[in-house]
Design a protein around this motif. Sequence first.
Motif, short mmCIF file in Angstrom:
data_model
loop_
_atom_site.label_atom_id
_atom_site.label_comp_id
_atom_site.label_asym_id
_atom_site.label_seq_id
_atom_site.Cartn_x
_atom_site.Cartn_y
_atom_site.Cartn_z
N PRO A 24 5.01 10.29 5.51
CA PRO A 24 5.72 9.20 5.83
C PRO A 24 5.65 7.88 6.07
O PRO A 24 5.75 6.44 5.59
CB PRO A 24 6.33 10.07 7.47
N GLU A 25 4.20 8.30 6.79
CA GLU A 25 3.58 6.33 6.52
C GLU A 25 2.94 6.59 5.41
O GLU A 25 2.94 4.70 5.14
CB GLU A 25 2.12 6.55 7.74
N SER A 26 2.31 7.13 4.23
CA SER A 26 2.04 6.43 2.87
C SER A 26 3.18 6.00 1.78
O SER A 26 3.35 5.53 0.77
CB SER A 26 1.10 7.09 2.04
N PHE A 27 4.69 6.93 2.68
CA PHE A 27 5.40 7.23 1.81
C PHE A 27 6.47 5.41 1.90
O PHE A 27 7.10 4.91 1.08
CB PHE A 27 6.82 8.01 2.18
N ILE A 28 6.91 5.09 3.35
CA ILE A 28 7.76 3.78 3.32
C ILE A 28 6.87 2.77 4.55
O ILE A 28 6.69 3.38 5.29
CB ILE A 28 8.75 4.33 3.47
N LYS A 29 6.79 1.70 4.36
CA LYS A 29 6.86 0.79 5.46
C LYS A 29 8.26 0.05 5.59
O LYS A 29 8.36 -0.81 4.31
CB LYS A 29 5.51 -0.32 5.31
N THR A 30 8.82 0.16 7.36
CA THR A 30 9.30 -1.53 7.09
C THR A 30 8.92 -2.57 7.68
O THR A 30 8.52 -2.98 8.96
CB THR A 30 10.29 -0.18 8.71
N GLN A 31 10.00 -3.41 7.78
CA GLN A 31 9.28 -5.03 7.59
C GLN A 31 11.15 -4.74 8.42
O GLN A 31 12.06 -4.36 8.15
CB GLN A 31 9.56 -5.50 6.17
N TYR A 32 10.85 -6.06 9.63
CA TYR A 32 12.06 -6.40 10.10
C TYR A 32 11.82 -7.57 10.78
O TYR A 32 11.29 -8.52 9.91
CB TYR A 32 12.01 -5.86 11.70
N GLU A 55 0.91 -1.01 0.24
CA GLU A 55 0.29 0.14 0.27
C GLU A 55 0.62 1.55 0.21
O GLU A 55 0.44 2.41 -0.63
CB GLU A 55 -1.16 -0.23 0.93
N THR A 56 2.19 0.84 0.43
CA THR A 56 2.95 2.09 0.38
C THR A 56 3.74 2.19 -0.60
O THR A 56 3.64 0.92 -1.91
CB THR A 56 3.80 2.42 1.58
N MET A 57 4.65 3.61 -0.84
CA MET A 57 5.16 3.37 -2.64
C MET A 57 5.97 2.66 -2.39
O MET A 57 6.89 2.16 -3.55
CB MET A 57 5.64 4.95 -2.33
N LEU A 58 6.77 2.96 -1.37
CA LEU A 58 8.21 1.48 -1.00
C LEU A 58 8.17 0.73 0.39
O LEU A 58 7.23 0.88 1.03
CB LEU A 58 9.37 2.65 -0.42
N THR A 59 8.82 0.07 0.17
CA THR A 59 8.89 -1.12 1.55
C THR A 59 10.17 -1.43 1.87
O THR A 59 11.27 -1.52 0.92
CB THR A 59 8.48 -2.24 1.32
N ASP A 60 11.13 -1.59 3.27
CA ASP A 60 12.56 -1.37 3.37
C ASP A 60 12.83 -2.98 4.13
O ASP A 60 10.99 -2.90 5.00
CB ASP A 60 12.91 -0.06 3.44
N LEU A 61 14.03 -2.84 4.61
CA LEU A 61 14.10 -3.72 5.18
C LEU A 61 15.50 -2.95 6.11
O LEU A 61 16.59 -2.98 5.52
CB LEU A 61 15.13 -5.39 5.17
N ARG A 62 15.46 -2.76 6.97
CA ARG A 62 16.68 -2.25 7.61
C ARG A 62 17.69 -3.52 8.34
O ARG A 62 17.29 -4.16 8.62
CB ARG A 62 16.68 -1.52 9.26
N LEU A 63 19.20 -2.39 7.87
CA LEU A 63 19.63 -3.81 8.20
C LEU A 63 20.93 -3.24 9.01
O LEU A 63 21.09 -4.10 10.23
CB LEU A 63 20.69 -3.83 6.93
N THR A 64 21.33 -1.60 9.85
CA THR A 64 21.89 -1.38 10.50
C THR A 64 20.97 -0.48 10.78
O THR A 64 20.35 0.52 9.50
CB THR A 64 23.16 -1.15 10.30
N ASP A 65 20.89 -0.08 12.33
CA ASP A 65 20.11 1.38 12.50
C ASP A 65 20.70 2.23 13.57
O ASP A 65 20.79 2.71 14.58
CB ASP A 65 19.55 1.18 12.69
N GLU A 66 22.11 2.68 13.54
CA GLU A 66 23.20 2.85 14.06
C GLU A 66 23.12 4.65 14.03
O GLU A 66 22.93 5.56 13.28
CB GLU A 66 24.31 2.81 13.22
N LYS A 67 23.42 4.97 15.38
CA LYS A 67 23.27 6.56 15.18
C LYS A 67 24.06 7.55 13.82
O LYS A 67 23.86 8.46 13.39
CB LYS A 67 23.35 7.29 16.54
N GLU A 68 25.67 6.33 13.54
CA GLU A 68 25.63 6.95 12.16
C GLU A 68 25.75 7.12 11.20
O GLU A 68 26.43 7.95 10.24
CB GLU A 68 27.44 6.63 12.86
N ALA A 69 24.91 5.85 11.25
CA ALA A 69 24.16 5.68 9.44
C ALA A 69 23.71 4.53 10.19
O ALA A 69 23.30 3.95 10.78
CB ALA A 69 26.02 5.54 8.88
N SER A 70 22.18 4.51 8.52
CA SER A 70 21.35 3.49 8.75
C SER A 70 21.61 2.38 7.18
O SER A 70 22.48 3.29 6.64
CB SER A 70 20.16 4.18 8.85
#
Length: 139
Positions: free
Chosen positions: A131-139, A26-41
């Motif tokens: 933001p909610e219609s733009f991307i949905k994150t899968q974990y 339903e969102t424009m994008l879906t993503d899977l976060r591999l790393t989520d550090e303060k310095e970089a994601s």
Amino acid sequence: MTTETMTESKFFNITALASTLPESAETMLTDLRLTDEKEASCRIFRVHRPAPAHYHTSCDEYLYVVSGRAEIAIAGHAPREIGPGELVFFKKNTIHAIPKILESPFTVLAVDTPRRPPEDVHFVNPEDGTPESFIKTQY
């Protein structure tokens, strides 16, 4: 993943992980976060339909095309086609869009420096999305 600092190294099979992203959403994008550090994601994302002009205020963005082809428009440059093996870089606050998906699945490995929170997407035309219609994150 959390924003806590990882204390060990990680290895990722990008092709295998990309295949876990849904074919549609339903969102424009879906993503899977591999790393989520303060310095970089670092994320893998699939674009399901054109993404209107938007920008991010928190980070510079590196986009490496894993599969598919699309047209990308970045402020100050003529729109151009990008495909597998190409890397695109732009600074924070740079307006960009994916006006056309030319070959699906269009999948990208993204590195954001510093970390990009999921809610950091600002549409040039606010009526284009949230933001909610733009991307949905899968974990």
